[in-house]
Each structure stands twice: as C-alpha cells, then as structure tokens.
Design an enzyme around this catalytic site. Structure first.
Site, PDB file in Angstrom:
ATOM      1  N   GLY A   1       2.287 -29.619  28.568  1.00  0.00           N
ATOM      2  CA  GLY A   1       2.500 -30.372  29.748  1.00  0.00           C
ATOM      3  C   GLY A   1       3.408 -28.650  30.431  1.00  0.00           C
ATOM      4  O   GLY A   1       3.018 -27.786  31.648  1.00  0.00           O
TER       5      GLY A   1
ATOM      6  N   HIS B   1      11.877 -32.125  34.316  1.00  0.00           N
ATOM      7  CA  HIS B   1      12.263 -32.314  33.042  1.00  0.00           C
ATOM      8  C   HIS B   1      12.303 -30.498  32.251  1.00  0.00           C
ATOM      9  O   HIS B   1      13.547 -30.540  32.008  1.00  0.00           O
ATOM     10  CB  HIS B   1      10.953 -32.937  32.464  1.00  0.00           C
ATOM     11  CG  HIS B   1      10.893 -32.794  31.108  1.00  0.00           C
ATOM     12  ND1 HIS B   1      11.295 -33.509  30.024  1.00  0.00           N
ATOM     13  CD2 HIS B   1      10.723 -32.379  30.106  1.00  0.00           C
ATOM     14  CE1 HIS B   1      11.151 -33.442  28.703  1.00  0.00           C
ATOM     15  NE2 HIS B   1      11.007 -32.684  28.333  1.00  0.00           N
ATOM     16  N   GLU B   2      11.968 -30.338  32.674  1.00  0.00           N
ATOM     17  CA  GLU B   2      11.867 -28.019  32.547  1.00  0.00           C
ATOM     18  C   GLU B   2      12.990 -27.615  33.170  1.00  0.00           C
ATOM     19  O   GLU B   2      13.880 -27.728  32.353  1.00  0.00           O
ATOM     20  CB  GLU B   2      10.794 -27.600  32.620  1.00  0.00           C
ATOM     21  CG  GLU B   2       9.137 -27.513  32.484  1.00  0.00           C
ATOM     22  CD  GLU B   2       9.518 -29.152  30.814  1.00  0.00           C
ATOM     23  OE1 GLU B   2      10.713 -28.134  30.044  1.00  0.00           O
ATOM     24  OE2 GLU B   2       8.407 -29.095  30.635  1.00  0.00           O
TER      25      GLU B   2
ATOM     26  N   MET C   1       6.703 -25.756  30.031  1.00  0.00           N
ATOM     27  CA  MET C   1       7.537 -25.103  29.468  1.00  0.00           C
ATOM     28  C   MET C   1       9.009 -24.183  29.631  1.00  0.00           C
ATOM     29  O   MET C   1       8.675 -23.512  30.461  1.00  0.00           O
ATOM     30  CB  MET C   1       7.111 -24.037  27.632  1.00  0.00           C
ATOM     31  CG  MET C   1       8.018 -23.301  27.267  1.00  0.00           C
ATOM     32  SD  MET C   1       8.470 -24.421  25.532  1.00  0.00           S
ATOM     33  CE  MET C   1      10.124 -24.059  25.453  1.00  0.00           C
ATOM     34  N   GLU C   2      10.213 -24.640  28.863  1.00  0.00           N
ATOM     35  CA  GLU C   2      11.423 -24.645  29.452  1.00  0.00           C
ATOM     36  C   GLU C   2      12.233 -22.872  29.520  1.00  0.00           C
ATOM     37  O   GLU C   2      13.690 -23.221  29.001  1.00  0.00           O
ATOM     38  CB  GLU C   2      12.490 -26.280  29.105  1.00  0.00           C
ATOM     39  CG  GLU C   2      13.569 -25.358  27.666  1.00  0.00           C
ATOM     40  CD  GLU C   2      12.051 -25.947  27.017  1.00  0.00           C
ATOM     41  OE1 GLU C   2      11.098 -26.567  26.601  1.00  0.00           O
ATOM     42  OE2 GLU C   2      13.254 -26.899  25.710  1.00  0.00           O
ATOM     43  N   ASN C   3      11.666 -22.107  28.656  1.00  0.00           N
ATOM     44  CA  ASN C   3      12.151 -21.194  28.867  1.00  0.00           C
ATOM     45  C   ASN C   3      13.043 -20.216  29.596  1.00  0.00           C
ATOM     46  O   ASN C   3      13.308 -21.083  31.008  1.00  0.00           O
ATOM     47  CB  ASN C   3      10.826 -20.367  28.641  1.00  0.00           C
ATOM     48  CG  ASN C   3       9.509 -20.010  28.371  1.00  0.00           C
ATOM     49  OD1 ASN C   3       9.353 -20.383  26.561  1.00  0.00           O
ATOM     50  ND2 ASN C   3       8.564 -20.545  29.288  1.00  0.00           N
TER      51      ASN C   3
HETATM   52  N1  BES Z   1       9.880 -28.108  25.276  1.00  0.00           N
HETATM   53  C1  BES Z   1       8.682 -28.935  25.853  1.00  0.00           C
HETATM   54  C2  BES Z   1       7.122 -28.264  25.545  1.00  0.00           C
HETATM   55  C3  BES Z   1       6.815 -28.112  24.105  1.00  0.00           C
HETATM   56  C4  BES Z   1       6.191 -29.151  23.636  1.00  0.00           C
HETATM   57  C5  BES Z   1       6.572 -26.851  23.736  1.00  0.00           C
HETATM   58  C6  BES Z   1       5.429 -29.419  22.332  1.00  0.00           C
HETATM   59  C7  BES Z   1       6.188 -26.690  22.464  1.00  0.00           C
HETATM   60  C8  BES Z   1       5.400 -27.870  21.949  1.00  0.00           C
HETATM   61  C9  BES Z   1       8.737 -28.934  27.540  1.00  0.00           C
HETATM   62  O1  BES Z   1       9.882 -29.426  27.055  1.00  0.00           O
HETATM   63  C10 BES Z   1       8.023 -31.006  27.643  1.00  0.00           C
HETATM   64  O2  BES Z   1       8.642 -32.056  27.038  1.00  0.00           O
HETATM   65  N2  BES Z   1       6.968 -30.922  27.921  1.00  0.00           N
HETATM   66  C11 BES Z   1       6.118 -32.413  27.857  1.00  0.00           C
HETATM   67  C12 BES Z   1       6.362 -32.484  29.245  1.00  0.00           C
HETATM   68  C13 BES Z   1       7.785 -33.245  29.831  1.00  0.00           C
HETATM   69  C14 BES Z   1       7.862 -34.135  31.179  1.00  0.00           C
HETATM   70  C15 BES Z   1       7.730 -34.628  29.015  1.00  0.00           C
HETATM   71  C16 BES Z   1       4.510 -31.189  27.807  1.00  0.00           C
HETATM   72  O3  BES Z   1       4.679 -30.941  28.032  1.00  0.00           O
HETATM   73  O4  BES Z   1       4.130 -32.713  27.242  1.00  0.00           O
HETATM   74 ZN    ZN Z   2      10.911 -31.321  27.067  1.00  0.00          ZN
END
Ligand code: BES
Ligand code: ZN
Length: 882
Positions: free
Chosen positions: A268, A304-305, A270-272
């Site tokens: 979805g 979230h991010e 990514m929080e870089n």
């Molecule tokens: N840190 C994750 C992105 C991520 C997920 C990176 C899996 C690598 C592998 C990000 O903060 C995240 O959790 N994104 C979710 C959306 C969120 C609103 C729950 C996502 O990408 O589904």
């Molecule tokens: Zn997350």
C-alpha cells in the site's frame, strides 16, 4: 534467484551485528538500465559484537564495480563478493571507511524491491530487505546510520530528485544535461527506511507549523496533471500531523515531508524517513474516480505512514520478529485517528469485520502464527493480518486494561526511553509496567500464542435471590507448531440490558467501575446482585478482546440487544449473531432447515431499528443491514464447507430481508436522494452507504426492479461511489443491461487505470460459472498487465478473495487458474505471487472434492523448480500437516 531451501531464521538466534555503520554517503547516478551507486560507509567494530569478525555485507542481485578501504583499492584476496553478498575477510579492528561501487538495472527490476522504475519514475522500496539490492550493506533493522544522499540524473528525464531528510545543495552539472541534489537525514536509521525518487512529477504542497513553532513544507508528488487529485491526501496529511501532536504529543522532526505516488507498488505504502512512497491508489482521489471507501483508505494510509515517523522510524525494530512493535502499534494509531475523524462505532465495526474476515481466517489455518513469530524463512510473508490487525488489538486491550491515563503515560515513557533505538516488544511492555506498577507478564502471552480464543458463556438467573450469574470459560484451539495453549488476559467490557429496554445497574464485585472485568484464567464467574428482572448480558462491548464468542442466548435476547443495548457495537453484533446462526443452519442442512421464521423476526427487528437509525446514523444503519460475508459464514462452519451452499443461503437471506423490508428500503432510497455537490465526509458517505445497501437488498428481492433501478442510478450518478454501487448490483444480474453497462463504464474510464481496477474487480467477483472465462479474456484487455500489482490484485485477487463460489469451483478450475498465475509471477514478482497464494490457506476447510483439487494444485506448485523463497515458504506451510 535463490533456489536452495531457504534457511530458517529464529528469534532466539538474535545477536548484535559485529560491525556498526555510523554514516553512509551515497552517490546515486540514475540511469534507466545502468544506475551506479557509490556507497562510502564509516564502519567500526561493534563493542557488543565478536572481536575480529569478518565484515559480512548483504547483497541481492548486485554487480560489484569497485571497492576501496580507507582510500586504497582492496586486493582481491582481501574480500569475497557475489551478487548475494560481500565479505571483507579481515577488516581493521578500528573505524574504517569502505567505498563500494555497484551497478543495478532499475528497468529490469520487476520484483519492485530495491531501485526500480514505475511509469518512468525512479523509486525505491527497501523494507524489509531491499536496501541490499542497491548496495552491499549491513541490511538489518538494528544497524542505524546517518545517511547523506547525492542523486544525479538527466534533467529532462528526472527534474525532481528526492531523498530522505532535508534538502541541501542542488544544481545543474554544466554541459552534461544532468543535475544533482543532495539530501541529508540527521536521524540515524536502518537501511529499510532509505529511499530515493527521481522523475517528472507534479506536486501540491503547503506550509505546516509544528506545535513548537517549527516550519515544515509538506508536499504530495504525483504524475503531472493529477495534482488536483492529490489535494485530499495533502489535507489528510495535515490532519494526521496535527492529530499526532494533540493526542500523542508527537511532533514532526524534519524541514520537509514528501509523499510520492507511484503506479507500480507491491504494497500500500512505505514510511521511508521524510519521503513516504505510496501506491497511487492510496493518494489519488476525485469524486469522479474514487469511492467513499477510497477516500477513507487514503486518509488511513496517509495517517499510518506518517505515524510511523515515531512508531517505526524514531523508534525502530531490533529485528524483524518485532515487526508488530511498529506495525501493530501504528495500525492502532491510525485506527484511533480514523475513529476521531469519523464515527467511532462505525469505524470499530469496520475494523472488526476485517479482523474476522482476514485475521481469524489466518489464525484458523496453516499459516497461523503468533503476533510476534519466533521463526521465519521469508520475512515478506509476515506482513500479515495477525501482525497488523491482531497486533493493533493487543495495544487496544492494553489501553483498556490500564485505562486512559496509564496508557498515555506508558506511551510517553516508551517514546522517551526508546527514542533513537531499535527496540523490542519487551521494551514496549516495560514502559507500561513501569508507569502503572503492574506486572504485564501474563498479558504478554498475547504476543507469543497464536490462535483465536473461544469464550463460552453460560448464564443463570435466580429471581428469588435477585441474583444473576455469568460463567465464562476460554479455550484456544491448537495451531501449527503450538499444541498447548494457556489462558490469555481478556478485558471483558460488559453490561446488563433489560429485555424491555430499561437500564439495569450492574452490581458486581468483580467489575471495575468502567464496566470491565479482567479475566486472567481459563474460567471466571461473575455474580450480580439486586437484579430484579431477568437481564440480557452484553459482553465484550466494543469488541474489547479479539475472541470468538459462544453465547447461550436465544434470538429474542439477541434481538433485545439489537434494539436496546447502549453499546452500538454489540447492537450490530447481536444482529450478526442471529443472522449467522440462521445462515449456518441454512448452508449446512441437507433438507433446508426452517429458518424462515427466525429470518422474519430478524428482518422485522431490523425494520424497527431502522426507523430511528437511518436518520440518526445512516452509516450504522447500513452496517446493520449488511449480513455476515460468505467468508465469515464459511469460517463459522469450519469444516466440509460447500461454498455453493453458503452462497445460496446468503442469497436467500438477502432476498427475504429485501422483501420484508421493501417499503422501508424504498423510503430510505427516497429520503437519501443525492443533493448538491459530492463531499467525502463521513456523514455524506454514510447516507450513500445506506442508500446503496438499500438498492442491493431491493435488487436481491426483485432482480427485475434492481436492474432498472441500478441502471437508472448508473446513468444519473454524479460520483464514483454511487456509480460503482450500481454497477456492482447490475453485475450480479445477468443480461444485456449488465453487459452494456460494463462496456460503457470501460469506455468512460478508458484512460483511468485505478478506475478500471474497480471494473476488473467487479467482473472477477461475479458469482457465475462464466466468470473464469471472462477473467481469462480480461487478461488480454489493453489496460491489463501482469507487471502491475494493482491490476493483478484487481483481477486475480478479486477472484481469489471476493468470489468464493468461482475460486472454489467444484471442478477445480479456479484453483488451477490461481496456481498458473502464482507460478507465472513466481519469477517476476515473488511477493505478489506469494500473497495471491495465501488464498489457498482455507483449503482444508472445504468439502472433500474441492479439498482434493486444491491440494493437487498446491502440490503442483510445490513440485516446481526455482520457486522463490516467498512462494516456497507459503506453499510448504500451506501443505504442512501440523
Ligand atoms: N511498512 C509497511 C510497508 C511494507 C509492507 C513494506 C510490507 C514492506 C513489506 C507500511 O507501513 C504498511 O504497513 N503499509 C500497509 C498499509 C497500512 C495502512 C496498513 C500496506 O502497504 O498494506
Ligand atoms: Zn506500517
């Protein structure tokens, strides 16, 4: 590709890195097929590591072009290099600088991990282990470095160059057509939070002043021309930043905050650090192209991010087993944010529906694992509903157990004591134990024990003594690798309701003043005194613990809760329980149980409640009218499920409710005619939701009417929410009207990939035998592409997750189709392949014929050579016996 059996990594194997990397200077020379990365890292031996250890750097598909140590070329015998790693055999026992040059091909990077191109934009995705696809590195979350990044690119190809942290020097490189930008991030961070972006991008931005008065520029970057569609995301970002200041006293810490939307993204968003990269479906919105749920999702994902800046970035994870420390906690925070922005009760019901559909399903199958797993083969497969959703429920239970004040104090202590560190779940719990003086060691079992607890309730009323008794027992069924389970600490929020609606004071010694009983053992008995009439218990109010409830209440009592409970969640829950009981009865009985009477009572009760609720809270009313999903029904049945029987029961119940409530539903539709311009706010969205549920039920009762009405709505709709709701209704009514509507929709939105995803998704979800052929045909549609994860999820994911009868076709064609796609994507994008494959995880719960078909497809995948670690891990666990 790694073809050997992937090694199992265990939580207990953790040891600190032998080396630390204090600073990393990167020079990234962007080129479509040959990007050069010069990385100069200041290493030193870690005092906590093994003295004299070699420097072992991770790599993944890298090409090494040069290596120097402290300014001198490193002789060949001093190191070993492969695409998968770089080892300096006898590094100095003092600080030293290593300069490594690598080359990567971003255009050929179909895995969308590391540096890749999306629609001509250079971007990166480094979590969990993608940084090693850019340069050789200590790619682990507990090695924190201060990064300085110089990015260079053709000015015409990439006018915008973004990195982590704050912008520094930038300018043209005369005579070359190239330019550069330097970014410096003062906050030490692990490599998984690194990011760069280069491309032609438009932006919307605004100034933000933090609570202490620091100015920040916040910006959202999108494909040029799409800027107006980024305004809502920018607004959500501003609201998120303000909310985190007000609720958690968390302030933003850099001069800029950039969000970039890209079209090809595995997840979805990514929080870089300072440079969040988003799947464009969670950024772009306009009334014409986005639905109310799209707007709500954008708000939630942006929040979230952003919230990760503190829970994830300032405080990161010691190792990937601690993933819930950042993800579960951040989901809790984004849920709280959304609840404050919208209706709390409505949001809570939505959270619980997803939890039940996804996490309970996961917990009941072969992929079940604790919120903090203790081993993994492929970390990418542990970004799961359990880590995220159940992880958030644990934080919420902690809040309920400790109360507002101690919870807030614990969060503050966590932020203060762990800032700048790579922390563990223990560090998190220690902060709450310290401020509350409580022993949380029993509560900690929630993190290590998998499976969904089942709480069984028996009640007894003694009118002579005016005494009421509730007996609770809890039991957690065995899960893979965990046969024995212990009791969990359950906060049980409860109250008593009179069947006639009067309030009953809960006079019970074991109940806290806030109505919570803390159940710590396998059984509990609650005695209520001075109960003058037989009450109905309202248990686990607000879903105070993520358990399955087995309640000895009859329909009449449940319907009394629906009508009279003060807790809106349990009102909804009561209706769901009545519905679930009759749906399960209908779907499992050979002859067809006489459920009509029960269904009629439910429909009439809903009708009574609707009179008030459709005015008071239309979104809540819409939820009351939504039956448990086929997935939930199947899960409740648990074994030998016949998805066709479930579907028939579901259809029939909806038909009956639509028929009984036809007049009320028609009145609702008349009263909720759209007026004025579209606004995505919760109140307006609630009215649309109710209006569209009404259409859906009316169409279930009378498809001919539904077809006319949906077609009319489709023609008149001024926004995507109403349009899509009408198209979804039509999609389940076979005939020319449907086909014309589908064709028209595709023409109207030919240039809009995110809208066409909805169109792909609706067609893939049609519960008819022709659907698989239709999907086959759509894979050749010009707008479809197997290289774009959103397209694949829209078409293939909808079949696997939103079309139970066609995925679970009795002839096995649905399973075979999914297996083909998984095998095709295994090489090009293993993460997307592995996620699709998880749809098989319920295979043991279907009836024997389907079970055999599913098993043979899983075995076919397992036999394949060159399986990626991602796919091989999921297929192995799905097939494993224990
Ligand atoms: N840190 C994750 C992105 C991520 C997920 C990176 C899996 C690598 C592998 C990000 O903060 C995240 O959790 N994104 C979710 C959306 C969120 C609103 C729950 C996502 O990408 O589904
Ligand atoms: Zn997350």
């Amino acid at each position: 590709m790694r073809t050997d059996t992937p090694t199992v990594i265990g939580l207990d194997d953790y040891r600190p890195s032998d080396h630390l990397a204090d600073t990393i200077h990167l020079d990234i020379l962007l080129h479509p097929t040959a990007t050069r990365i010069v990385a100069e890292t200041a290493f030193r031996p870690n005092p906590a590591g093994r003295p004299g250890a070699p420097l072992v750097l991770d790599g993944d598909e890298l090409r090494l072009c040069g290596i120097e140590l402290d300014g001198q070329p490193l002789p060949a015998e001093a190191f070993e290099a492969s695409p998968q790693g770089l080892t300096v055999l006898a590094p100095p026992q003092r600080p030293f600088r290593l300069r490594v040059v690598t080359e990567v091909d971003p255009t050929a990077n179909t895995k969308l991990m590391g540096l890749y191109r999306s629609g001509g934009i250079y971007c990166t995705q480094c979590e969990a282990d993608g940084f090693r696809r850019i340069t050789y590195a200590l790619d682990r979350p507990d090695v924190l470095s201060v990064y300085t990044t110089r990015i260079e690119a053709d000015e015409s190809e990439a006018p915008t160059l973004l990195g982590n942290g704050n912008p520094g020097e930038a300018g043209a490189i005369p005579g070359t057509g190239r330019h550069f930008a330097i970014w410096h991030d003062p906050f030490p961070k692990p490599g998984y939070l690194f990011a760069v972006v280069g491309g032609r991008l438009g932006k919307v931005s605004k100034p933000f002043t933090t609570m202490s008065g620091r100015p920040v520029e916040i910006a959202v970057h999108v494909e040029p021309g799409k800027e107006p569609r980024a305004e809502y995301a920018l607004d959500a970002l501003e609201r998120s930043m303000r909310w985190d200041e007000e609720v958690f006293a968390r302030e933003y810490d850099l001069d800029v905050f950039n969000v970039v939307a890209v079209s090809d993204f595995n997840m979805g968003a990514m929080e870089n650090k300072g440079l969040n990269i988003f799947n464009d479906k969670y950024v772009l919105a306009s009334p014409e192209t986005a639905t109310d749920s799209d707007y709500a999702n954008i708000e939630a994902v942006i929040a979230h991010e952003y919230f990760h800046n503190w829970t994830g970035n300032r405080i990161t994870c010691r190792d990937w087993f601690q993933l819930c420390l950042k993800e579960g906690l951040t989901v809790f925070r984004d849920q709280e944010f959304s609840s404050d922005q919208r209706s709390r009760a409505v949001h809570r019901i939505g959270e619980v529906r997803t939890l039940r559909a996804r996490q309970f399903t996961e917990d009941a199958g072969p992929l079940a694992h604790p919120v903090r797993p203790n081993q993994f083969r492929e970390i990418n497969n542990f970004y799961t509903a359990t880590v995220y959703e159940k992880g958030a429920e644990i934080v919420r239970m902690l809040k309920t157990l400790l109360g507002e004040a101690d919870f807030a104090a614990g969060m503050t202590r966590f932020f203060e004591t762990c800032d700048g560190t790579a922390a563990t779940v223990e560090d998190f719990l220690d902060a709450f134990a310290a401020v509350s003086g409580r022993d949380l060691s029993d509560f900690a079992r929630w993190y290590v024990q998998s499976g969904t607890p089942v709480v069984t309730v028996r009640t007894e009323y003694d009118p002579a003594q005016a005494r009421y008794r509730i007996d609770l027992t809890q039991e957690t069924p065995p899960t893979p690798g965990q046969a024995e389970k212990g009791p969990l600490v359950l906060p049980v929020a409860l109250g008593l309701v009179s069947p006639t609606g009067a309030a009953i004071a809960a006079d019970c010694a074991d109940l806290r003043p806030d109505g919570v009983h803390v159940m710590a053992g396998s059984r509990a008995s609650l005695i209520f005194e001075n109960v003058r009439e037989r009450p109905v218990p309202s248990l686990f109010r607000g879903f105070s613990a993520p358990v399955k409830l087995r309640l000895d209440l009859g329909d009449d009592d449940l319907l009394a809760l629906l009508e009279h409970d003060s807790d809106p969640f349990n009102r909804w829950q009561a209706a769901q329980m009545v519905a679930m009981r009759l749906l399960v009865g209908q779907a499992t009985s050979e002859s067809g149980t006489p459920v009509e009477a029960s269904l009629l009572r439910l429909a009439l009760a809903l009708g009574r409640v609707l009179v008030v609720e459709s005015e008071r809270d239309p979104a809540f009313a819409a939820l009351l009218l939504s039956l448990p999903s086929e997935t939930e029904i199947a899960q409740e049945i648990g074994s030998d499920v016949d998805p066709d029987a479930v579907h028939r029961a579901w259809l029939a119940a909806r038909g009956t409710i639509g028929t009984v409530l036809a007049a009320d539903l028609a009145a609702i539709r008349a009263a909720t005619e759209p007026d004025g311009a579209y606004s995505p706010d919760a109140a307006s969205a609630g009215r649309r939701a109710l209006r569209n549920v009404a259409l859906d039920l009316l169409a279930s009762a009378d498809p001919a009417f539904g077809e006319r009405e949906a077609d009319r709505q489709l023609a008149a709709a001024g926004n995507m929410t109403d349009r899509l709701a009408a198209l979804a209704v039509l999609s389940r009514i076979p005939g020319d009207t449907r086909e014309r509507a589908l064709a028209r929709f595709a023409e109207d939105f030919a240039g809009e990939p995110l809208v066409l995803d909805k169109w792909f998704g609706i067609q893939a979800a049609i519960p008819e035998p022709g659907t698989l052929d239709r999907i086959h045909g759509l894979t050749s549609h010009p707008a479809f592409s197997f290289t774009n994860p959103n397209r694949v999820r829209a078409l293939v994911g909808s079949l696997a997750l939103a079309n139970p009868t066609q995925f679970h076709r009795a002839d096995g064609a649905g399973y075979a189709f999914l297996a083909d796609i998984v095998l095709m994507l295994n090489g090009s994008n293993p993460q997307v392949a592995a996620r699709l494959l998880t749809a098989f995880s319920t295979w043991r719960t279907v009836e024997p014929g389907r079970r055999a078909n599913a098993e043979s497809q899983l075995k076919r995948i397992a036999r394949e050579q060159n399986l990626s670690p991602d796919v091989s891990d999921i297929v192995a666990r799905s097939l494993s016996e224990a």
